[in-house]
Design a protein around this motif. Structure first.
Motif, PDB file in Angstrom:
ATOM      1  N   UNK A   1     -63.471  48.943   6.929  1.00 39.61           N
ATOM      2  CA  UNK A   1     -62.864  50.081   6.265  1.00 39.61           C
ATOM      3  C   UNK A   1     -63.878  50.769   5.368  1.00 39.61           C
ATOM      4  N   UNK A   2     -64.815  49.983   4.850  1.00 40.28           N
ATOM      5  CA  UNK A   2     -65.813  50.533   3.947  1.00 40.28           C
ATOM      6  C   UNK A   2     -67.214  50.129   4.396  1.00 40.28           C
ATOM      7  N   UNK A   3     -68.095  51.107   4.436  1.00 35.76           N
ATOM      8  CA  UNK A   3     -69.504  50.894   4.743  1.00 35.76           C
ATOM      9  C   UNK A   3     -70.291  51.028   3.450  1.00 35.76           C
ATOM     10  N   UNK A   4     -71.277  50.160   3.274  1.00 35.47           N
ATOM     11  CA  UNK A   4     -72.074  50.166   2.055  1.00 35.47           C
ATOM     12  C   UNK A   4     -73.555  50.336   2.365  1.00 35.47           C
ATOM     13  N   UNK A   5     -74.279  50.831   1.384  1.00 30.56           N
ATOM     14  CA  UNK A   5     -75.737  50.835   1.434  1.00 30.56           C
ATOM     15  C   UNK A   5     -76.242  50.441   0.048  1.00 30.56           C
ATOM     16  N   UNK A   6     -76.760  49.222  -0.036  1.00 30.68           N
ATOM     17  CA  UNK A   6     -77.355  48.754  -1.281  1.00 30.68           C
ATOM     18  C   UNK A   6     -78.814  49.167  -1.284  1.00 30.68           C
ATOM     19  N   UNK A   7     -79.215  49.895  -2.307  1.00 27.21           N
ATOM     20  CA  UNK A   7     -80.581  50.420  -2.379  1.00 27.21           C
ATOM     21  C   UNK A   7     -81.275  49.849  -3.608  1.00 27.21           C
ATOM     22  N   UNK A   8     -82.341  49.100  -3.364  1.00 31.63           N
ATOM     23  CA  UNK A   8     -83.112  48.480  -4.453  1.00 31.63           C
ATOM     24  C   UNK A   8     -84.511  49.068  -4.505  1.00 31.63           C
ATOM     25  N   UNK A   9     -85.159  48.907  -5.652  1.00 36.25           N
ATOM     26  CA  UNK A   9     -86.514  49.411  -5.851  1.00 36.25           C
ATOM     27  C   UNK A   9     -86.636  50.869  -5.387  1.00 36.25           C
ATOM     28  N   UNK A  10     -85.719  51.690  -5.861  1.00 37.44           N
ATOM     29  CA  UNK A  10     -85.699  53.095  -5.455  1.00 37.44           C
ATOM     30  C   UNK A  10     -86.931  53.832  -5.961  1.00 37.44           C
ATOM     31  N   UNK A  11     -87.410  54.736  -5.122  1.00 37.42           N
ATOM     32  CA  UNK A  11     -88.584  55.548  -5.442  1.00 37.42           C
ATOM     33  C   UNK A  11     -88.208  57.029  -5.350  1.00 37.42           C
ATOM     34  N   UNK A  12     -89.067  57.875  -5.882  1.00 35.21           N
ATOM     35  CA  UNK A  12     -88.763  59.309  -5.901  1.00 35.21           C
ATOM     36  C   UNK A  12     -88.580  59.861  -4.484  1.00 35.21           C
ATOM     37  N   UNK A  13     -89.277  59.295  -3.505  1.00 36.02           N
ATOM     38  CA  UNK A  13     -89.133  59.735  -2.112  1.00 36.02           C
ATOM     39  C   UNK A  13     -87.752  59.442  -1.541  1.00 36.02           C
ATOM     40  N   UNK A  14     -86.989  58.608  -2.218  1.00 36.56           N
ATOM     41  CA  UNK A  14     -85.635  58.287  -1.751  1.00 36.56           C
ATOM     42  C   UNK A  14     -84.614  59.329  -2.199  1.00 36.56           C
ATOM     43  N   UNK A  15     -85.043  60.268  -3.033  1.00 33.33           N
ATOM     44  CA  UNK A  15     -84.150  61.326  -3.490  1.00 33.33           C
ATOM     45  C   UNK A  15     -83.694  62.175  -2.315  1.00 33.33           C
ATOM     46  N   UNK A  16     -82.385  62.256  -2.126  1.00 30.69           N
ATOM     47  CA  UNK A  16     -81.825  62.997  -0.989  1.00 30.69           C
ATOM     48  C   UNK A  16     -80.312  62.996  -1.078  1.00 30.69           C
ATOM     49  N   UNK A  17     -79.693  63.788  -0.211  1.00 32.38           N
ATOM     50  CA  UNK A  17     -78.265  63.681   0.021  1.00 32.38           C
ATOM     51  C   UNK A  17     -78.077  62.600   1.080  1.00 32.38           C
ATOM     52  N   UNK A  18     -77.227  61.639   0.803  1.00 35.99           N
ATOM     53  CA  UNK A  18     -76.980  60.538   1.724  1.00 35.99           C
ATOM     54  C   UNK A  18     -75.655  60.742   2.437  1.00 35.99           C
ATOM     55  N   UNK A  19     -75.701  60.626   3.775  1.00 33.41           N
ATOM     56  CA  UNK A  19     -74.533  60.862   4.613  1.00 33.41           C
ATOM     57  C   UNK A  19     -74.157  59.605   5.379  1.00 33.41           C
ATOM     58  N   UNK A  20     -72.880  59.386   5.510  1.00 30.15           N
ATOM     59  CA  UNK A  20     -72.327  58.337   6.350  1.00 30.15           C
ATOM     60  C   UNK A  20     -71.971  58.960   7.704  1.00 30.15           C
ATOM     61  N   UNK A  21     -72.199  58.210   8.785  1.00 29.35           N
ATOM     62  CA  UNK A  21     -71.901  58.721  10.115  1.00 29.35           C
ATOM     63  C   UNK A  21     -71.309  57.621  10.973  1.00 29.35           C
ATOM     64  N   UNK A  22     -70.528  58.016  11.979  1.00 27.91           N
ATOM     65  CA  UNK A  22     -69.893  57.048  12.866  1.00 27.91           C
ATOM     66  C   UNK A  22     -69.911  57.563  14.297  1.00 27.91           C
ATOM     67  N   UNK A  23     -69.850  56.615  15.237  1.00 28.00           N
ATOM     68  CA  UNK A  23     -69.921  56.988  16.645  1.00 28.00           C
ATOM     69  C   UNK A  23     -69.207  55.940  17.494  1.00 28.00           C
ATOM     70  N   UNK A  24     -68.756  56.352  18.669  1.00 30.80           N
ATOM     71  CA  UNK A  24     -68.206  55.419  19.644  1.00 30.80           C
ATOM     72  C   UNK A  24     -69.286  54.910  20.595  1.00 30.80           C
ATOM     73  N   UNK A  25     -70.525  55.302  20.375  1.00 33.92           N
ATOM     74  CA  UNK A  25     -71.615  54.851  21.214  1.00 33.92           C
ATOM     75  C   UNK A  25     -71.931  53.384  21.014  1.00 33.92           C
ATOM     76  N   UNK A  26     -72.587  52.786  22.001  1.00 34.88           N
ATOM     77  CA  UNK A  26     -72.936  51.367  21.969  1.00 34.88           C
ATOM     78  C   UNK A  26     -74.325  51.176  21.360  1.00 34.88           C
ATOM     79  N   UNK A  27     -74.488  50.056  20.648  1.00 40.72           N
ATOM     80  CA  UNK A  27     -75.780  49.736  20.079  1.00 40.72           C
ATOM     81  C   UNK A  27     -76.087  50.546  18.846  1.00 40.72           C
TER      82      UNK A  27
END
Length: 120
Positions: free
Chosen positions: A73-99
């Motif tokens: 029901x919930x997807x997570x992204x734990x982000x450690x040791x963040x750097x300035x290059x990690x600055x962005x808009x973060x999007x969640x995505x889903x698909x019925x594709x395999x793999x």
């Protein structure tokens, strides 16, 4: 149809940590986190399949961890040791594709995004 709503973004200093979440409804076989910085293309960060196999972009390996709760029901992204290059808009995505896939064209459903800003 899959609906996705991200939350948990914010501002953090370099070296800090942040955890973003994505509330999901509907069935999918794979889910992923993408990010997009101003003026740059959308980049796949991490993906996970419904049987728990995951993969990461080289730029975040060892620092980011993707996970999902047992009911997917919930997807997570734990982000450690963040750097300035990690600055962005973060999007969640889903698909019925395999793999797992880190290609944006491999996903049919997208959330609205949550902003992550890392200051040095």
């Amino acid at each position: 149809q899959v609906q996705l709503v991200e939350s948990g973004g914010g501002s953090v200093q370099a070296g800090g940590s942040l955890k973003v979440s994505c509330a999901a409804s509907g069935y999918s076989r794979r889910m992923a986190w993408f990010r997009q910085a101003p003026g740059k293309e959308r980049e796949g960060v991490a993906c996970i399949t419904n049987y728990g196999w995951s993969t990461y972009a080289d730029s975040v390996k060892g620092r980011f961890t993707i996970s999902q709760d047992n009911g997917r029901i919930t997807l997570y992204l734990q982000m450690n040791n963040l750097q300035s290059d990690d600055t962005a808009m973060y999007f969640c995505a889903a698909s019925l594709g395999w793999g797992c896939s880190l290609r944006a064209d491999g996903y049919d459903f997208w959330g609205q995004g949550t902003q992550v800003t890392v200051s040095s």
